[in-house]
Design a protein around this motif. Structure first.
Motif, PDB file in Angstrom:
ATOM      1  N   UNK A 115       0.844  -1.198   0.000  1.00  0.00           N
ATOM      2  CA  UNK A 115       0.000   0.000   0.000  1.00  0.00           C
ATOM      3  C   UNK A 115       0.884   1.255   0.000  1.00  0.00           C
ATOM      4  N   UNK A 116       0.613   2.156  -0.946  1.00  0.00           N
ATOM      5  CA  UNK A 116       1.340   3.422  -0.981  1.00  0.00           C
ATOM      6  C   UNK A 116       2.598   3.424  -1.824  1.00  0.00           C
ATOM      7  N   UNK A 117       3.094   2.238  -2.194  1.00  0.00           N
ATOM      8  CA  UNK A 117       4.250   2.205  -3.111  1.00  0.00           C
ATOM      9  C   UNK A 117       3.859   2.869  -4.424  1.00  0.00           C
ATOM     10  N   UNK A 118       4.835   3.431  -5.117  1.00  0.00           N
ATOM     11  CA  UNK A 118       4.523   4.084  -6.389  1.00  0.00           C
ATOM     12  C   UNK A 118       5.407   3.561  -7.513  1.00  0.00           C
ATOM     13  N   UNK A 124       0.088   2.078  -5.516  1.00  0.00           N
ATOM     14  CA  UNK A 124      -0.439   0.763  -5.171  1.00  0.00           C
ATOM     15  C   UNK A 124      -1.482   0.912  -4.067  1.00  0.00           C
ATOM     16  N   UNK A 125      -2.633   0.265  -4.280  1.00  0.00           N
ATOM     17  CA  UNK A 125      -3.669   0.188  -3.239  1.00  0.00           C
ATOM     18  C   UNK A 125      -3.840  -1.279  -2.858  1.00  0.00           C
ATOM     19  N   UNK A 126      -3.936  -1.548  -1.573  1.00  0.00           N
ATOM     20  CA  UNK A 126      -4.318  -2.898  -1.149  1.00  0.00           C
ATOM     21  C   UNK A 126      -5.840  -2.926  -1.065  1.00  0.00           C
ATOM     22  N   UNK A 127      -6.444  -3.840  -1.818  1.00  0.00           N
ATOM     23  CA  UNK A 127      -7.905  -3.867  -1.961  1.00  0.00           C
ATOM     24  C   UNK A 127      -8.446  -5.281  -1.728  1.00  0.00           C
ATOM     25  N   UNK A 137      -3.920  -0.574  -9.000  1.00  0.00           N
ATOM     26  CA  UNK A 137      -3.056   0.575  -9.299  1.00  0.00           C
ATOM     27  C   UNK A 137      -3.940   1.796  -9.498  1.00  0.00           C
ATOM     28  N   UNK A 138      -3.524   2.913  -8.919  1.00  0.00           N
ATOM     29  CA  UNK A 138      -4.333   4.128  -8.929  1.00  0.00           C
ATOM     30  C   UNK A 138      -3.503   5.279  -9.479  1.00  0.00           C
ATOM     31  N   UNK A 139      -4.087   5.952 -10.486  1.00  0.00           N
ATOM     32  CA  UNK A 139      -3.431   7.110 -11.099  1.00  0.00           C
ATOM     33  C   UNK A 139      -4.194   8.348 -10.640  1.00  0.00           C
ATOM     34  N   UNK A 145      -8.350   3.879 -12.076  1.00  0.00           N
ATOM     35  CA  UNK A 145      -7.966   2.700 -11.307  1.00  0.00           C
ATOM     36  C   UNK A 145      -7.906   1.478 -12.198  1.00  0.00           C
ATOM     37  N   UNK A 146      -6.834   0.696 -12.043  1.00  0.00           N
ATOM     38  CA  UNK A 146      -6.752  -0.622 -12.691  1.00  0.00           C
ATOM     39  C   UNK A 146      -6.966  -1.623 -11.562  1.00  0.00           C
ATOM     40  N   UNK A 147      -8.127  -2.277 -11.564  1.00  0.00           N
ATOM     41  CA  UNK A 147      -8.637  -2.850 -10.316  1.00  0.00           C
ATOM     42  C   UNK A 147      -8.830  -4.364 -10.322  1.00  0.00           C
ATOM     43  N   UNK A 148      -8.353  -5.057 -11.376  1.00  0.00           N
ATOM     44  CA  UNK A 148      -8.472  -6.516 -11.356  1.00  0.00           C
ATOM     45  C   UNK A 148      -9.913  -6.949 -11.158  1.00  0.00           C
ATOM     46  N   UNK A 149     -10.113  -7.865 -10.202  1.00  0.00           N
ATOM     47  CA  UNK A 149     -11.459  -8.393  -9.976  1.00  0.00           C
ATOM     48  C   UNK A 149     -12.173  -7.718  -8.798  1.00  0.00           C
TER      49      UNK A 149
END
Ligand code: ZN
Length: 275
Positions: A115-118, A124-127, A137-139, A145-149
């Motif tokens: 979380x918080x890495x760039x 990076x978001x832990x979701x 991944x959050x821009x 947001x690229x949010x997978x599932x």
């Protein structure tokens, strides 16, 4: 397999049916141009033609692949990571748990994302929720947001315990909603161009289902198979086995909140008279 499609500035999407998938549903593989090269997110398949398509799509972005980012450890999101790593030397990057879940990742090939890495402008978001090790991944500048599932371009996401956790999932949906995204790019289905409305609808859908679960429960314990037809009367019976997993996710959430109890005979809601 689709041609690479531009879904936002500097972001390509390849839609690939993973031979590793549990369902006949293609997965979106994203290629994101950033300061230092290209991120490949969720390569779904180890098929040679699929790997070649990802490599040639990266070439059209004019840079080399720096990271293979994995949103979560499900088979349809990781199938291509090892061949792509061999081809490019780029590390596989994901939640620290990913390397424990998938022993095939060589430790020297793995980069943990917290979380918080760039990665440039991408954060990076832990979701957690669909999977414990799920990241997005959050821009922030573009609010993409690229949010997978976490969400799908269509329909709802299955929360299948024990990896799936509905309590965590609802917090994740709320958190994304509060970020006021402008565009969400999901692991399956088309880009979500009205994400705030979509998240509101998903949250409302789960809350309505939770009410249906509470209404079906009585002080007399009932097993899951007896509850499914009551809670999922709107769902066709062929889908009840999947619905049973979602129902378990609801019951575990309510149990964690102290609102329902479990016995050997099934699930109950104390102090509510049956009618
Ligand atoms: Zn998936």
């Amino acid at each position: 397999m689709s041609q690479a499609v531009s879904v936002a500035s500097g972001i390509l999407c390849l839609t690939i049916q993973s031979p590793q998938a549990l369902f006949e549903e293609p997965t979106n593989c994203y290629l994101v141009a950033w300061d230092e090269g290209v991120l490949v997110i969720d390569p779904p398949s180890d098929d040679e033609t699929h790997i070649a398509a990802i490599l040639s799509a990266a070439q059209t972005l004019g840079r080399s692949i720096t990271h293979i980012v994995i949103t979560h450890a499900h088979p349809d999101h990781i199938g291509g990571m090892l061949p792509l790593h061999s081809e490019t030397g780029a590390p596989i990057a994901g939640h620290p748990r990913l390397a424990h879940l998938i022993n095939a990742i060589p430790p020297t090939a793995f980069v943990a994302l917290h979380e918080g890495d760039t990665l440039g402008a991408w954060r990076v978001l832990e979701v957690p929720g669909h999977a414990r090790e799920h990241i997005a991944l959050w821009h922030e500048p573009e609010r993409i947001g690229i949010v997978g599932d976490v969400v799908h371009g269509q329909g709802t996401v299955v929360i299948n315990p024990p990896g799936g956790d509905l309590q965590a999932y609802m917090r994740t949906l709320q958190r994304l909603r509060e970020m006021s995204p402008r565009l969400l790019l999901a692991g399956h289905g088309p880009p979500i161009t009205a994400p705030v409305a979509a998240l509101d609808a998903l949250i409302a859908h789960r809350e309505a289902r939770e009410q249906a679960v509470l209404q079906a429960l009585t002080p007399i314990p009932q097993p899951i198979h007896a509850l499914v037809p009551k809670v999922y009367a709107d769902v066709s019976p062929e889908r009840w086995p999947v619905a049973a997993r979602s129902l378990l996710a609801h019951l575990l959430k309510l149990e964690a909140e102290g609102r329902v109890l479990r016995t050997d005979e099934g699930w109950l809601r104390p102090g509510v008279s049956s009618e």
